[in-house]
Write an enzyme that holds these catalytic residues in place. Structure first.
Site, mmCIF file in Angstrom:
data_model
loop_
_atom_site.group_PDB
_atom_site.id
_atom_site.type_symbol
_atom_site.label_atom_id
_atom_site.label_comp_id
_atom_site.label_asym_id
_atom_site.label_seq_id
_atom_site.Cartn_x
_atom_site.Cartn_y
_atom_site.Cartn_z
ATOM 1 N N LYS A 1 -89.009 -77.875 87.657
ATOM 2 C CA LYS A 1 -88.793 -78.527 86.354
ATOM 3 C C LYS A 1 -88.886 -77.453 85.278
ATOM 4 C CE LYS A 1 -88.127 -82.715 84.718
ATOM 5 N NZ LYS A 1 -87.588 -83.913 85.406
ATOM 6 N N ASP B 1 -82.910 -83.927 81.465
ATOM 7 C CA ASP B 1 -84.093 -84.805 81.409
ATOM 8 C C ASP B 1 -84.183 -85.219 79.930
ATOM 9 O OD1 ASP B 1 -86.521 -85.639 83.237
ATOM 10 O OD2 ASP B 1 -87.430 -85.105 81.330
HETATM 11 P P1 NDP Z 1 -83.453 -89.437 77.097
HETATM 12 O O1 NDP Z 1 -83.751 -88.260 76.267
HETATM 13 O O2 NDP Z 1 -82.036 -89.823 77.329
HETATM 14 O O3 NDP Z 1 -84.215 -90.723 76.527
HETATM 15 C C1 NDP Z 1 -85.590 -90.706 76.399
HETATM 16 C C2 NDP Z 1 -86.020 -92.001 75.727
HETATM 17 O O4 NDP Z 1 -87.434 -92.117 75.807
HETATM 18 C C3 NDP Z 1 -85.676 -92.071 74.258
HETATM 19 O O5 NDP Z 1 -85.446 -93.391 73.897
HETATM 20 C C4 NDP Z 1 -86.929 -91.510 73.601
HETATM 21 O O6 NDP Z 1 -87.120 -91.946 72.282
HETATM 22 C C5 NDP Z 1 -88.003 -92.093 74.484
HETATM 23 N N1 NDP Z 1 -89.172 -91.205 74.475
HETATM 24 C C6 NDP Z 1 -89.216 -89.905 74.835
HETATM 25 N N2 NDP Z 1 -90.441 -89.400 74.649
HETATM 26 C C7 NDP Z 1 -91.166 -90.409 74.143
HETATM 27 C C8 NDP Z 1 -92.513 -90.519 73.729
HETATM 28 N N3 NDP Z 1 -93.353 -89.471 73.817
HETATM 29 N N4 NDP Z 1 -92.931 -91.725 73.298
HETATM 30 C C9 NDP Z 1 -92.071 -92.791 73.208
HETATM 31 N N5 NDP Z 1 -90.788 -92.734 73.562
HETATM 32 C C10 NDP Z 1 -90.350 -91.569 74.030
HETATM 33 O O7 NDP Z 1 -84.198 -89.175 78.497
HETATM 34 P P2 NDP Z 1 -83.956 -89.854 79.912
HETATM 35 O O8 NDP Z 1 -83.520 -91.253 79.755
HETATM 36 O O9 NDP Z 1 -83.121 -88.925 80.700
HETATM 37 O O10 NDP Z 1 -85.426 -89.795 80.537
HETATM 38 C C11 NDP Z 1 -86.343 -90.870 80.426
HETATM 39 C C12 NDP Z 1 -87.385 -90.767 81.534
HETATM 40 O O11 NDP Z 1 -86.726 -90.814 82.807
HETATM 41 C C13 NDP Z 1 -88.199 -89.469 81.554
HETATM 42 O O12 NDP Z 1 -89.487 -89.764 82.043
HETATM 43 C C14 NDP Z 1 -87.463 -88.612 82.577
HETATM 44 O O13 NDP Z 1 -88.303 -87.634 83.143
HETATM 45 C C15 NDP Z 1 -87.092 -89.684 83.594
HETATM 46 N N6 NDP Z 1 -86.005 -89.360 84.502
HETATM 47 C C16 NDP Z 1 -84.777 -88.974 84.036
HETATM 48 C C17 NDP Z 1 -83.751 -88.718 84.931
HETATM 49 C C18 NDP Z 1 -82.368 -88.399 84.492
HETATM 50 O O14 NDP Z 1 -81.489 -88.310 85.348
HETATM 51 N N7 NDP Z 1 -82.105 -88.242 83.199
HETATM 52 C C19 NDP Z 1 -83.961 -88.781 86.375
HETATM 53 C C20 NDP Z 1 -85.267 -89.287 86.758
HETATM 54 C C21 NDP Z 1 -86.232 -89.529 85.840
HETATM 55 P P3 NDP Z 1 -86.934 -90.909 71.066
HETATM 56 O O15 NDP Z 1 -85.444 -90.781 70.922
HETATM 57 O O16 NDP Z 1 -87.571 -91.577 69.906
HETATM 58 O O17 NDP Z 1 -87.591 -89.628 71.452
HETATM 59 O O1 2IT Z 2 -86.743 -86.326 86.911
HETATM 60 C C1 2IT Z 2 -85.654 -86.163 87.486
HETATM 61 O O2 2IT Z 2 -85.485 -86.463 88.673
HETATM 62 C C2 2IT Z 2 -84.544 -85.609 86.708
HETATM 63 N N1 2IT Z 2 -84.704 -85.381 85.516
HETATM 64 C C3 2IT Z 2 -83.232 -85.290 87.379
HETATM 65 C C4 2IT Z 2 -83.295 -83.972 88.082
HETATM 66 C C5 2IT Z 2 -82.002 -83.488 88.653
HETATM 67 O O3 2IT Z 2 -82.031 -82.355 89.154
HETATM 68 O O4 2IT Z 2 -80.991 -84.188 88.622
#
Ligand code: NDP
Ligand code: 2IT
Length: 451
Positions: free
Chosen positions: A130, A170
């Site tokens: 990461k 992420d």
């Molecule tokens: P995005 O940046 O697309 O969206 C993140 C969302 O979460 C936004 O709405 C953001 O709001 C909110 N957020 C972030 N930090 C905080 C905080 N500290 N408190 C409250 N709200 C918060 O990210 P993703 O959708 O890609 O990721 C969301 C989660 O999913 C994370 O935990 C990530 O690790 C996990 N994940 C993502 C994957 C992927 O493929 N993208 C794969 C697997 C897991 P704001 O805009 O106000 O910051």
């Molecule tokens: O938390 C996760 O699994 C991710 N942000 C996606 C990682 C990836 O390599 O696609």
């Protein structure tokens, strides 16, 4: 846990705490996984003798670097960047990059540790890593984002490669940022290679990658419900977040006949009792991806919707809860509120969104609870498929990838059900995911000897 195991575990955790002072998120993640693993390896001395858990809980390396960039007013800005390469026993390091002001070494170490088990669960040859930066993308112009991404990659490029370490997106890193970073990697090295995933389809990205995490989480929910002769049709869902994972989870929930009641961002949550349907989800995607807007604007746009400033959505009555924003966003009291309001399933789209006390509430109440490393593995799984397509210089269509994602999530569910079987047809998904993820990595490490 038997007493001999308990003292082993206690000693192990004392060591982890001593070696990682103040790294609360990392310690929390190690504790959550290790309590199940110490039970599992009680009668398996080969893992103890080889110190496997101790080795997995010590990243192979943590690279930290300065990222210097110039903002639109010509001020010089300095941030810190990291790449945590946790474990590459079963494949190249693989895991996202996060740009958010809350990023610390502890956060990235917890994410890289979790990723090691998640990636193993997918069944694909992917190690765990990461990276990220405390850079705050909020309010930055497009050219500032580009300059930061280029500067970040100017250091990161020397630590990654298609057979070494393959980052992806992420929080705060989506298609636009991946494009800027890929362009810079190519410019520096002169090589077009599959060094990042989450690319646009025009330059080697995979169909279904943007949708994969959110869709995969709902496929996992469907498997859990089917295991209890239940289904998604007519179920209400409370979702946190409004980004990639949340909007795609909402989309698939809706497509399968569910009704989504909430979305959120760091300012608060919106509650729409009429349901957040596809048209409204598309509006949220445009709000977030094109306008950089706040979720509060939803309540101005759609009648009957209300905005709850500074609050999280877990007090809203629902059948299913889907935390899809960030770590530790669902605590013990909120878990109790969900259970008291009749929630039957919690599926984590985010990584480690529920605190350890919150998890205990779900376990004690005996409701369905899927940890992130199982439920959100669809994203990295399709990243693995993107790597395969790049290596073979081919591209599969959306339909084929959709089928592969569905099968991958079913397979992860089966592994959890096998290793987490607690009798009476019930599954401890935390235990199942931890043990199944551990076993493949640990057995590979045993094969290598002392390295
Ligand atoms: P995005 O940046 O697309 O969206 C993140 C969302 O979460 C936004 O709405 C953001 O709001 C909110 N957020 C972030 N930090 C905080 C905080 N500290 N408190 C409250 N709200 C918060 O990210 P993703 O959708 O890609 O990721 C969301 C989660 O999913 C994370 O935990 C990530 O690790 C996990 N994940 C993502 C994957 C992927 O493929 N993208 C794969 C697997 C897991 P704001 O805009 O106000 O910051
Ligand atoms: O938390 C996760 O699994 C991710 N942000 C996606 C990682 C990836 O390599 O696609």
């Amino acid at each position: 846990m038997p007493s001999s195991q308990h003292s082993n575990f206690t000693e192990f955790m004392e060591g982890v705490e001593k070696r990682n002072p103040g790294q609360t998120e990392f310690i929390q993640a190690v504790r959550e996984v290790s309590q199940d693993i110490f039970d599992y390896i009680e009668d398996k001395p080969e893992y103890h003798e080889a110190q496997i858990m101790r080795r997995i809980a010590e990243p192979d390396r943590v690279v930290s670097f300065r990222v210097c960039w110039e903002d639109d007013d010509h001020n010089i800005r300095v941030e810190r960047g990291w790449r945590v390469q946790n474990n590459n026993a079963i494949g190249p390091y693989k895991g996202g990059i996060r740009f958010h002001s809350s990023v610390t070494e502890s956060v990235l170490k917890f994410l890289a540790f979790e990723q090691t088990f998640k990636n193993s669960l997918t069944g694909l040859p992917l190690g765990g890593g990461k990276g990220g930066s405390n850079f705050n993308p909020r309010g930055k112009s497009d050219s500032e984002i580009m300059r930061f991404c280029q500067s970040f990659m100017t250091e990161l490029y020397r630590h990654i490669g298609p057979d070494i370490d393959v980052p992806a997106g992420d929080i705060g890193v989506g298609g636009r940022e991946i494009g800027y970073m890929f362009g810079q990697y190519k410019r520096i090295t002169g090589r077009w290679e599959g060094v990042l995933t989450g690319k646009a389809v025009e330059y080697g990205g995979s169909e279904m990658r943007p949708e994969a995490t959110g869709y995969g989480a709902i496929y996992f929910l469907r498997c859990m419900l089917a295991h209890q002769d239940n289904d998604i049709e007519g179920k209400t869902a409370v979702i946190s977040g409004a980004g990639n994972v949340a909007t795609h989870a909402a989309e698939m929930m809706t497509q399968l006949g569910g009704k989504v009641l909430t979305l959120s961002d760091s300012d608060g949550f919106v509650h729409d009792p009429d349901g957040i349907d596809q048209e409204k989800i598309d509006w949220v995607k445009r709000l977030k991806n094109e306008r950089g807007g706040r979720i509060s604007e939803y309540a101005d746009e759609f009648s009957n919707a209300t905005f709850h400033e500074g609050e999280r959505p877990w007090n809203v009555e629902c059948d299913v809860a889907l935390p899809c924003a960030t770590e530790n966003e669902l605590n013990e009291d909120e878990a109790k509120a969900l259970v008291d309001n009749g929630c039957i399933a919690v599926v984590e789209g985010a990584n480690m969104p529920t605190t350890l006390d919150g998890i205990k509430v779900f376990k004690d109440a005996d409701i369905l609870y899927a940890p992130g490393k199982a439920a959100n593995a669809g994203g990295v799984a399709v990243s693995g498929l993107e790597m395969s397509q790049n290596a073979e210089r081919i591209s599969w269509n959306k339909e084929k990838l959709g089928d592969m994602l569905t099968e991958l999530m079913q397979d992860i569910h089966s592994k959890c059900a096998e290793h987490g079987d607690v009798g009476d047809g019930k599954v401890d998904y935390v235990k199942g995911a931890n043990i199944a993820g551990f076993k493949k990595v640990a057995d590979a490490m045993l094969a290598f000897g002392v390295v």
